[in-house]
Motif scaffolding. Sequence first.
Motif, PDB file in Angstrom:
ATOM      1  N   GLU A   3       0.831  -1.207   0.000  1.00 30.74           N
ATOM      2  CA  GLU A   3       0.000   0.000   0.000  1.00 30.74           C
ATOM      3  C   GLU A   3       0.866   1.258   0.000  1.00 30.74           C
ATOM      4  O   GLU A   3       0.590   2.225  -0.717  1.00 30.74           O
ATOM      5  CB  GLU A   3      -0.931  -0.002   1.217  1.00 30.74           C
ATOM      6  CG  GLU A   3      -1.931  -1.157   1.228  1.00 30.74           C
ATOM      7  CD  GLU A   3      -2.783  -1.184   2.494  1.00 30.74           C
ATOM      8  OE1 GLU A   3      -2.867  -0.132   3.166  1.00 30.74           O
ATOM      9  OE2 GLU A   3      -3.345  -2.242   2.821  1.00 30.74           O
ATOM     10  N   ARG A   4       1.935   1.228   0.797  1.00 32.45           N
ATOM     11  CA  ARG A   4       2.813   2.407   0.894  1.00 32.45           C
ATOM     12  C   ARG A   4       3.502   2.689  -0.434  1.00 32.45           C
ATOM     13  O   ARG A   4       3.536   3.824  -0.902  1.00 32.45           O
ATOM     14  CB  ARG A   4       3.871   2.171   1.980  1.00 32.45           C
ATOM     15  CG  ARG A   4       4.795   3.360   2.208  1.00 32.45           C
ATOM     16  CD  ARG A   4       5.879   3.029   3.201  1.00 32.45           C
ATOM     17  NE  ARG A   4       6.753   1.977   2.711  1.00 32.45           N
ATOM     18  CZ  ARG A   4       7.734   2.193   1.824  1.00 32.45           C
ATOM     19  NH1 ARG A   4       7.943   3.410   1.339  1.00 32.45           N
ATOM     20  NH2 ARG A   4       8.491   1.193   1.427  1.00 32.45           N
ATOM     21  N   VAL A   5       4.049   1.648  -1.048  1.00 31.94           N
ATOM     22  CA  VAL A   5       4.772   1.811  -2.310  1.00 31.94           C
ATOM     23  C   VAL A   5       3.837   2.191  -3.449  1.00 31.94           C
ATOM     24  O   VAL A   5       4.149   3.066  -4.266  1.00 31.94           O
ATOM     25  CB  VAL A   5       5.538   0.514  -2.651  1.00 31.94           C
ATOM     26  CG1 VAL A   5       6.122   0.598  -4.062  1.00 31.94           C
ATOM     27  CG2 VAL A   5       6.650   0.273  -1.644  1.00 31.94           C
ATOM     28  N   SER A   6       2.681   1.541  -3.505  1.00 32.23           N
ATOM     29  CA  SER A   6       1.756   1.789  -4.615  1.00 32.23           C
ATOM     30  C   SER A   6       0.995   3.104  -4.462  1.00 32.23           C
ATOM     31  O   SER A   6       0.618   3.729  -5.454  1.00 32.23           O
ATOM     32  CB  SER A   6       0.758   0.638  -4.732  1.00 32.23           C
ATOM     33  OG  SER A   6      -0.124   0.610  -3.620  1.00 32.23           O
ATOM     34  N   GLY A   7       0.742   3.504  -3.225  1.00 34.82           N
ATOM     35  CA  GLY A   7      -0.041   4.711  -2.990  1.00 34.82           C
ATOM     36  C   GLY A   7      -1.540   4.454  -3.011  1.00 34.82           C
ATOM     37  O   GLY A   7      -2.335   5.384  -2.857  1.00 34.82           O
ATOM     38  N   TYR A   8      -1.930   3.197  -3.191  1.00 36.87           N
ATOM     39  CA  TYR A   8      -3.349   2.837  -3.215  1.00 36.87           C
ATOM     40  C   TYR A   8      -3.803   2.339  -1.841  1.00 36.87           C
ATOM     41  O   TYR A   8      -3.013   1.752  -1.094  1.00 36.87           O
ATOM     42  CB  TYR A   8      -3.616   1.740  -4.252  1.00 36.87           C
ATOM     43  CG  TYR A   8      -3.440   2.192  -5.681  1.00 36.87           C
ATOM     44  CD1 TYR A   8      -4.446   2.896  -6.336  1.00 36.87           C
ATOM     45  CD2 TYR A   8      -2.262   1.894  -6.379  1.00 36.87           C
ATOM     46  CE1 TYR A   8      -4.284   3.297  -7.662  1.00 36.87           C
ATOM     47  CE2 TYR A   8      -2.096   2.293  -7.700  1.00 36.87           C
ATOM     48  CZ  TYR A   8      -3.114   3.001  -8.334  1.00 36.87           C
ATOM     49  OH  TYR A   8      -2.948   3.398  -9.635  1.00 36.87           O
ATOM     50  N   SER A   9      -5.061   2.570  -1.547  1.00 30.84           N
ATOM     51  CA  SER A   9      -5.614   2.090  -0.281  1.00 30.84           C
ATOM     52  C   SER A   9      -5.934   0.604  -0.400  1.00 30.84           C
ATOM     53  O   SER A   9      -5.960   0.034  -1.504  1.00 30.84           O
ATOM     54  CB  SER A   9      -6.898   2.858   0.050  1.00 30.84           C
ATOM     55  OG  SER A   9      -7.907   2.569  -0.901  1.00 30.84           O
ATOM     56  N   ALA A  10      -6.222  -0.009   0.739  1.00 25.95           N
ATOM     57  CA  ALA A  10      -6.571  -1.430   0.749  1.00 25.95           C
ATOM     58  C   ALA A  10      -7.822  -1.686  -0.084  1.00 25.95           C
ATOM     59  O   ALA A  10      -7.903  -2.679  -0.822  1.00 25.95           O
ATOM     60  CB  ALA A  10      -6.778  -1.904   2.187  1.00 25.95           C
ATOM     61  N   ASP A  11      -8.802  -0.793   0.012  1.00 26.33           N
ATOM     62  CA  ASP A  11     -10.038  -0.949  -0.750  1.00 26.33           C
ATOM     63  C   ASP A  11      -9.760  -0.879  -2.249  1.00 26.33           C
ATOM     64  O   ASP A  11     -10.322  -1.639  -3.036  1.00 26.33           O
ATOM     65  CB  ASP A  11     -11.051   0.134  -0.338  1.00 26.33           C
ATOM     66  CG  ASP A  11     -12.384  -0.030  -1.043  1.00 26.33           C
ATOM     67  OD1 ASP A  11     -13.015  -1.097  -0.891  1.00 26.33           O
ATOM     68  OD2 ASP A  11     -12.769   0.898  -1.789  1.00 26.33           O
ATOM     69  N   GLU A  12      -8.868   0.044  -2.656  1.00 22.43           N
ATOM     70  CA  GLU A  12      -8.533   0.177  -4.076  1.00 22.43           C
ATOM     71  C   GLU A  12      -7.769  -1.044  -4.578  1.00 22.43           C
ATOM     72  O   GLU A  12      -8.032  -1.550  -5.682  1.00 22.43           O
ATOM     73  CB  GLU A  12      -7.692   1.442  -4.295  1.00 22.43           C
ATOM     74  CG  GLU A  12      -8.473   2.743  -4.116  1.00 22.43           C
ATOM     75  CD  GLU A  12      -7.580   3.968  -4.184  1.00 22.43           C
ATOM     76  OE1 GLU A  12      -7.952   4.934  -4.869  1.00 22.43           O
ATOM     77  OE2 GLU A  12      -6.505   3.957  -3.538  1.00 22.43           O
ATOM     78  N   LEU A  13      -6.820  -1.529  -3.778  1.00 24.70           N
ATOM     79  CA  LEU A  13      -6.033  -2.689  -4.181  1.00 24.70           C
ATOM     80  C   LEU A  13      -6.895  -3.926  -4.373  1.00 24.70           C
ATOM     81  O   LEU A  13      -6.644  -4.748  -5.261  1.00 24.70           O
ATOM     82  CB  LEU A  13      -4.950  -2.980  -3.135  1.00 24.70           C
ATOM     83  CG  LEU A  13      -3.774  -2.002  -3.077  1.00 24.70           C
ATOM     84  CD1 LEU A  13      -2.859  -2.335  -1.906  1.00 24.70           C
ATOM     85  CD2 LEU A  13      -2.988  -2.032  -4.378  1.00 24.70           C
ATOM     86  N   SER A  14      -7.933  -4.063  -3.555  1.00 23.60           N
ATOM     87  CA  SER A  14      -8.792  -5.243  -3.633  1.00 23.60           C
ATOM     88  C   SER A  14      -9.547  -5.311  -4.953  1.00 23.60           C
ATOM     89  O   SER A  14     -10.032  -6.375  -5.337  1.00 23.60           O
ATOM     90  CB  SER A  14      -9.781  -5.250  -2.468  1.00 23.60           C
ATOM     91  OG  SER A  14     -10.692  -4.158  -2.572  1.00 23.60           O
TER      92      SER A  14
END
Length: 221
Positions: free
Chosen positions: A49-60
């Motif tokens: 999440e830190r590296v990508s800049g996306y939240s957990a909800d977005e990554l899912s």
Amino acid sequence: RMYAVDGKKPKGAVEKAETRSDSTIESLPGIFYLFDSQGQFLKWNKNFERVSGYSADELSKMHPSDFFAGEDKQLIEQRVQEVFIKGESSAEAEFVSKNGRKTPYFFTGLMTMIDDRKCLLGMGIDIAERKRTEAELLKLNDDMAARNLDLENAYKELEAFSYSISHDLRAPLRSMAGFSRILVEDCRDRLDNQCRDYLARINKASEKMMRLIEDLLRLSK
């Protein structure tokens, strides 16, 4: 390990195992990911999440290939398929974060079965520093190659210089010294003391010049 009568782990043991697993995943130096053959993310660490800049909800809701662009996107898609066919694979590609920043990463993938589903378990390691070092080494090699070329050119010029000194300068000096000796030997009776002195000076100067030329050749060597 504690098991219930039916052979299954007690609920508390399961929770402890999962806690240890999560702790291990979060302690990994790179990004951790787990997704199925459809590209559905099942698990990742906070570093992802830190590296990508996306939240957990977005990554899912994202697909593994969404973090790459151009040829790297195609490469990752090929290597993912390779994992599900051969069991493992790896690749170097630029990981694109939410803000568009590209960072070189080394990715690994290993196929595993979870609830009868084929899944890819893997990690990504930041290799930006290694890439910078490689670039610096390549530049250093280029600089060294350019210096070697300069040295080769300088060496050729030095060879030409030595040849010029050895042949173009020594030949006329030998002629001067030779003819002055001939005059002294063959025309001694017709030369007065002053003329003989002049010829002796010519010989002496020629010998001195010859020694200087020999010194220059030794210096060039």
